[in-house]
Design a protein around this motif. Structure first.
Motif, PDB file in Angstrom:
ATOM      1  N   VAL A  38      36.037  35.804  35.033  1.00 35.31           N
ATOM      2  CA  VAL A  38      37.463  36.076  34.823  1.00 35.31           C
ATOM      3  C   VAL A  38      38.276  34.790  34.764  1.00 35.31           C
ATOM      4  N   ALA A  39      38.032  33.865  35.682  1.00 37.57           N
ATOM      5  CA  ALA A  39      38.833  32.634  35.752  1.00 37.57           C
ATOM      6  C   ALA A  39      37.955  31.474  36.188  1.00 37.57           C
ATOM      7  N   ASN A  40      38.422  30.258  35.908  1.00 40.15           N
ATOM      8  CA  ASN A  40      37.683  29.059  36.300  1.00 40.15           C
ATOM      9  C   ASN A  40      37.707  28.834  37.802  1.00 40.15           C
ATOM     10  N   ALA A  41      38.675  29.403  38.492  1.00 46.72           N
ATOM     11  CA  ALA A  41      38.757  29.290  39.951  1.00 46.72           C
ATOM     12  C   ALA A  41      38.031  30.480  40.578  1.00 46.72           C
ATOM     13  N   TYR A  42      37.769  30.396  41.887  1.00 44.77           N
ATOM     14  CA  TYR A  42      37.125  31.485  42.606  1.00 44.77           C
ATOM     15  C   TYR A  42      38.040  32.707  42.603  1.00 44.77           C
ATOM     16  N   VAL A  43      37.482  33.871  42.273  1.00 42.50           N
ATOM     17  CA  VAL A  43      38.243  35.117  42.234  1.00 42.50           C
ATOM     18  C   VAL A  43      37.721  36.032  43.336  1.00 42.50           C
ATOM     19  N   SER A  44      38.550  36.272  44.352  1.00 48.64           N
ATOM     20  CA  SER A  44      38.139  37.185  45.420  1.00 48.64           C
ATOM     21  C   SER A  44      38.602  38.608  45.123  1.00 48.64           C
ATOM     22  N   ASP A  45      39.749  38.745  44.459  1.00 51.79           N
ATOM     23  CA  ASP A  45      40.260  40.066  44.084  1.00 51.79           C
ATOM     24  C   ASP A  45      40.621  40.028  42.608  1.00 51.79           C
ATOM     25  N   ILE A  46      39.844  40.732  41.805  1.00 51.41           N
ATOM     26  CA  ILE A  46      40.035  40.714  40.351  1.00 51.41           C
ATOM     27  C   ILE A  46      41.395  41.266  39.954  1.00 51.41           C
ATOM     28  N   ARG A  47      41.965  42.128  40.806  1.00 55.82           N
ATOM     29  CA  ARG A  47      43.259  42.744  40.491  1.00 55.82           C
ATOM     30  C   ARG A  47      44.409  41.735  40.528  1.00 55.82           C
ATOM     31  N   GLN A  48      44.174  40.564  41.097  1.00 57.72           N
ATOM     32  CA  GLN A  48      45.192  39.513  41.068  1.00 57.72           C
ATOM     33  C   GLN A  48      45.231  38.820  39.705  1.00 57.72           C
ATOM     34  N   HIS A  49      44.201  39.042  38.881  1.00 55.52           N
ATOM     35  CA  HIS A  49      44.120  38.386  37.578  1.00 55.52           C
ATOM     36  C   HIS A  49      44.264  39.355  36.405  1.00 55.52           C
ATOM     37  N   LEU A  50      43.841  40.601  36.594  1.00 64.05           N
ATOM     38  CA  LEU A  50      43.864  41.581  35.505  1.00 64.05           C
ATOM     39  C   LEU A  50      44.493  42.885  35.959  1.00 64.05           C
ATOM     40  N   THR A  51      45.081  43.595  35.008  1.00 63.40           N
ATOM     41  CA  THR A  51      45.609  44.934  35.275  1.00 63.40           C
ATOM     42  C   THR A  51      45.120  45.877  34.186  1.00 63.40           C
ATOM     43  N   GLU A  52      44.997  47.142  34.496  1.00 66.32           N
ATOM     44  CA  GLU A  52      44.562  48.122  33.510  1.00 66.32           C
ATOM     45  C   GLU A  52      45.607  48.221  32.408  1.00 66.32           C
ATOM     46  N   GLY A  53      45.131  48.251  31.163  1.00 67.46           N
ATOM     47  CA  GLY A  53      46.027  48.297  30.011  1.00 67.46           C
ATOM     48  C   GLY A  53      46.394  46.929  29.466  1.00 67.46           C
ATOM     49  N   GLN A  54      46.025  45.870  30.168  1.00 66.64           N
ATOM     50  CA  GLN A  54      46.348  44.506  29.750  1.00 66.64           C
ATOM     51  C   GLN A  54      45.521  44.122  28.528  1.00 66.64           C
ATOM     52  N   GLU A  55      46.167  43.473  27.563  1.00 68.87           N
ATOM     53  CA  GLU A  55      45.471  42.948  26.387  1.00 68.87           C
ATOM     54  C   GLU A  55      44.852  41.608  26.770  1.00 68.87           C
ATOM     55  N   VAL A  56      43.567  41.435  26.473  1.00 66.83           N
ATOM     56  CA  VAL A  56      42.880  40.192  26.822  1.00 66.83           C
ATOM     57  C   VAL A  56      42.071  39.696  25.630  1.00 66.83           C
ATOM     58  N   LYS A  57      41.885  38.389  25.591  1.00 67.12           N
ATOM     59  CA  LYS A  57      41.029  37.759  24.592  1.00 67.12           C
ATOM     60  C   LYS A  57      39.722  37.435  25.298  1.00 67.12           C
ATOM     61  N   VAL A  58      38.590  37.886  24.726  1.00 61.06           N
ATOM     62  CA  VAL A  58      37.288  37.716  25.360  1.00 61.06           C
ATOM     63  C   VAL A  58      36.298  37.138  24.365  1.00 61.06           C
ATOM     64  N   VAL A  59      35.221  36.559  24.914  1.00 58.39           N
ATOM     65  CA  VAL A  59      34.121  36.070  24.091  1.00 58.39           C
ATOM     66  C   VAL A  59      32.863  36.807  24.531  1.00 58.39           C
ATOM     67  N   VAL A  60      32.036  37.185  23.566  1.00 58.57           N
ATOM     68  CA  VAL A  60      30.788  37.871  23.867  1.00 58.57           C
ATOM     69  C   VAL A  60      29.787  36.825  24.336  1.00 58.57           C
ATOM     70  N   ILE A  61      29.270  36.995  25.577  1.00 57.54           N
ATOM     71  CA  ILE A  61      28.309  36.017  26.114  1.00 57.54           C
ATOM     72  C   ILE A  61      26.912  36.590  26.225  1.00 57.54           C
TER      73      ILE A  61
END
Length: 144
Positions: A38-61
């Motif tokens: 999700v992020a370059n920093a440590y993420v303990s709670d994903i909900r602090q970075h993303l919300t349902e319905g949010q538009e995001v740009k992703v790369v297929v890995i």
């Protein structure tokens, strides 16, 4: 459209779990962004970075067994190391930095052999003394 590793897509966050987020992709496909992607920093709670319905740009890995693995952080620029940018802590202003000690010279083959031989001899001596103690103990307790 066929999904390929490295493809950059726009998607919508459908569901958020403790381990990641499921993202709706074009053509009714779904992929998952693991919490570590999700992020370059440590993420303990994903909900602090993303919300349902949010538009995001992703790369297929990854594409494994019909599952689509996605990343958000790989599209972001990596942060610069902070150590070089830090200012001196309180009470350290004016101090000269400690000199950097060079790493020790690599050991020669003879030195490595000597270390291994010494370890072997030590281990061997402890095994032999244990056997001798066991043997002495058995002979003392033997009935005649």
């Amino acid at each position: 459209m066929e999904l390929t590793v490295g493809a950059v897509l726009e998607g919508t966050v459908k569901t958020i779990t403790n381990f990641g987020a499921f993202v709706a992709l074009p053509e009714n496909k779904t992929g998952m962004v693991h919490i570590s992607e999700v992020a370059n920093a440590y993420v303990s709670d994903i909900r602090q970075h993303l919300t349902e319905g949010q538009e995001v740009k992703v790369v297929v890995i990854g594409l494994e067994n019909g599952k689509v693995n996605l990343s958000i952080k790989r599209l972001e620029a990596k942060p610069q190391r902070e150590a070089a940018q830090r200012t001196p802590a309180a009470g350290q202003a004016g101090r000269t930095p400690r000199p950097v000690t060079p790493p020790p010279a690599p050991k020669t083959a003879d030195q490595l052999f000597e270390e291994r031989l010494k370890a072997f001899m030590s281990e061997s001596d402890s095994k032999i003394s244990g056997i001798k103690q066991y043997s002495d103990h058995r002979t003392k307790n033997r009935r005649r």
